[in-house]
Design a protein around this motif. Structure first.
Motif, PDB file in Angstrom:
ATOM      1  N   PRO A  37       1.721   5.212  -8.490  1.00  0.00           N
ATOM      2  CA  PRO A  37       1.155   4.181  -9.366  1.00  0.00           C
ATOM      3  C   PRO A  37       0.705   4.727 -10.727  1.00  0.00           C
ATOM      4  CG  PRO A  37       0.358   3.855  -7.136  1.00  0.00           C
ATOM      5  CD  PRO A  37       1.142   5.132  -7.118  1.00  0.00           C
ATOM      6  N   GLY A  49      -2.298   7.452  -5.152  1.00  0.00           N
ATOM      7  CA  GLY A  49      -2.273   6.819  -6.471  1.00  0.00           C
ATOM      8  C   GLY A  49      -1.357   7.506  -7.467  1.00  0.00           C
ATOM      9  N   VAL A  71       0.835  -1.202   0.000  1.00  0.00           N
ATOM     10  CA  VAL A  71       0.000   0.000   0.000  1.00  0.00           C
ATOM     11  C   VAL A  71       0.870   1.252   0.000  1.00  0.00           C
ATOM     12  CG1 VAL A  71      -1.747   1.312   1.265  1.00  0.00           C
ATOM     13  CG2 VAL A  71      -1.924  -1.165   1.101  1.00  0.00           C
TER      14      VAL A  71
END
Ligand code: SAH
Length: 225
Positions: A143, A140, A136
């Motif tokens: 990513p 975002g 985790v």
């Protein structure tokens, strides 16, 4: 191709998208990447985009309305093939997914932050959810940068011949073969003789064999597939 990235921390995406292969692809006009600050549709004087979660769990949750408005604005300008949410519980990114997405026209990538996003966004606005691995991260954005990089380098024209994607790992289901550069000998450490032979056929055969051997040693699961 066009990629629109929605985030609450646009600064995190500046550097990864403006240098090297991705930066050059943007400059060459091969891809357009726009980063949108979700705060544009934040509520009230503080441009709020997150709130406490129902049920009282710790951590802030991105609210549905700002995301809805941002996506509506983008959709009013063009059609999108995918609205992707970066999420640790999405399908795990691999070269096949990157290849597939590199053929699309326009995509939106939504970056979560804090505890995540209101699930209604996932139910009603998102068409695909992608993870970068079973761990985790704080948001975002990294990513999204990984996904954009993996996609953009596959668009024809992004890579020059000498960085061709075809000889990279996973492209043909194998790991890449070992690579060397000059000098041919350093500190008594030698480059494999065949690579100095100048014989393209022998070199190709060595590279193919080396790729299979490395895959067998490091990632036998790829050979099973
Ligand atoms: N509570 C969430 C994690 C939130 S992390 C959960 O347990 O699933 C905050 C944001 O970081 C997420 O909304 C997502 O957009 C992003 N993120 C974190 N880890 C990620 C991963 N492995 N792959 C893709 N996105 C990730």
């Amino acid at each position: 191709m066009r990629i629109d990235i929605i985030t609450v921390v646009p600064e995190l995406l500046e550097s990864p998208l403006s240098h090297s292969i991705v930066g050059r692809a943007i400059k060459k006009g091969i891809v357009e990447i726009e980063v949108h600050n979700l705060r544009k549709y934040g509520k009230g004087p503080r441009l709020q985009v997150d709130d406490y979660s129902y049920g009282g769990d710790a951590g802030m949750v991105l609210m549905v309305e700002p995301v809805f408005k941002m996506i509506e604005e983008l959709k009013s300008q063009r059609d999108y093939d995918e609205v992707i949410y970066m999420s640790p519980d999405g399908e795990v990114l691999n070269q096949g997914i990157a290849n597939e997405l590199s053929l699309k026209g326009n995509i939106i990538i939504l970056c979560g932050h804090y505890k995540g996003i209101d699930n209604r966004i996932r139910e009603h606005l998102i068409t695909r959810e992608i993870s970068v691995g079973d761990y985790v991260l704080s948001g975002g954005e990294i990513p999204a940068a990984i996904l954009a990089d993996a996609i953009v380098r596959l668009i024809p024209g992004a890579l020059t011949d000498e960085t061709s994607a075809l000889s990279d790992c996973f492209q043909d289901g194998l790991l890449a073969s070992e690579i060397y550069t000059r000098p041919a000998e350093f500190n008594g450490w030698k480059v494999p003789e065949v690579l100095l032979s100048g014989n393209p056929k022998l070199i190709r055969e060595w590279q193919d064999e080396n790729a299979i051997q490395r895959t067998r040693e490091r990632r036998p699961d790829l050979l099973d597939e």
